[in-house]
Design a protein around this motif. Structure first.
Motif, PDB file in Angstrom:
ATOM      1  N   PHE A 170       0.829  -1.204   0.000  1.00 24.86           N
ATOM      2  CA  PHE A 170       0.000   0.000   0.000  1.00 24.86           C
ATOM      3  C   PHE A 170       0.863   1.254   0.000  1.00 24.86           C
ATOM      4  O   PHE A 170       0.627   2.189  -0.763  1.00 24.86           O
ATOM      5  CB  PHE A 170      -0.944  -0.005   1.206  1.00 24.86           C
ATOM      6  N   ARG A 223       1.014   3.954  -3.067  1.00 23.40           N
ATOM      7  CA  ARG A 223       0.610   5.335  -2.800  1.00 23.40           C
ATOM      8  C   ARG A 223       1.798   6.292  -2.718  1.00 23.40           C
ATOM      9  O   ARG A 223       1.636   7.480  -2.478  1.00 23.40           O
ATOM     10  CB  ARG A 223      -0.177   5.413  -1.484  1.00 23.40           C
ATOM     11  N   ASN A 224       3.011   5.736  -2.896  1.00 25.73           N
ATOM     12  CA  ASN A 224       4.234   6.535  -2.820  1.00 25.73           C
ATOM     13  C   ASN A 224       4.314   7.296  -1.490  1.00 25.73           C
ATOM     14  O   ASN A 224       4.603   8.493  -1.458  1.00 25.73           O
ATOM     15  CB  ASN A 224       4.348   7.489  -4.013  1.00 25.73           C
ATOM     16  N   LEU A 225       4.041   6.575  -0.414  1.00 23.72           N
ATOM     17  CA  LEU A 225       4.040   7.157   0.934  1.00 23.72           C
ATOM     18  C   LEU A 225       5.252   6.682   1.721  1.00 23.72           C
ATOM     19  O   LEU A 225       5.628   5.512   1.648  1.00 23.72           O
ATOM     20  CB  LEU A 225       2.787   6.735   1.704  1.00 23.72           C
ATOM     21  N   TYR A 243      -7.816   6.980   4.577  1.00 22.94           N
ATOM     22  CA  TYR A 243      -7.548   6.767   3.154  1.00 22.94           C
ATOM     23  C   TYR A 243      -8.794   6.353   2.374  1.00 22.94           C
ATOM     24  O   TYR A 243      -8.706   6.023   1.202  1.00 22.94           O
ATOM     25  CB  TYR A 243      -6.419   5.752   2.981  1.00 22.94           C
TER      26      TYR A 243
END
Length: 83
Positions: free
Chosen positions: A25, A29-31, A69
């Motif tokens: 995830f 989501r590039n988190l 989210y």
């Protein structure tokens, strides 16, 4: 036939642990762990423990993740393959 598809989807999702689901995830989501932690109100070290499989979030935290989210908790529990 639909029950066969359900069993396949259910079993596929259940093969992944929370640590793998969360890691995936965050990548999708590039988190960063820090950004994710700040969004849900926990320390980055807690997120690190989840990703390393040393701990899992409790009910209230899982609910906060899902709500932050706008994603079903079923996704993070491995019950659904998509969010």
């Amino acid at each position: 036939m639909s029950s066969i598809l359900f069993k396949y989807s259910y079993n596929k999702g259940m093969e992944q642990g929370f640590d793998e689901i969360l890691r995936e995830f965050l990548i999708m989501r590039n988190l960063t762990q820090t950004a994710f932690a700040n969004t849900i109100g926990v320390k980055q070290s807690q997120v690190s423990e989840w990703i390393n499989g040393k701990a899992k979030p409790g009910y209230d935290t899982l609910k906060r993740i899902a709500m932050s989210y706008n994603i079903s908790a079923d996704y993070f529990l491995g019950i659904k393959d998509t969010y």
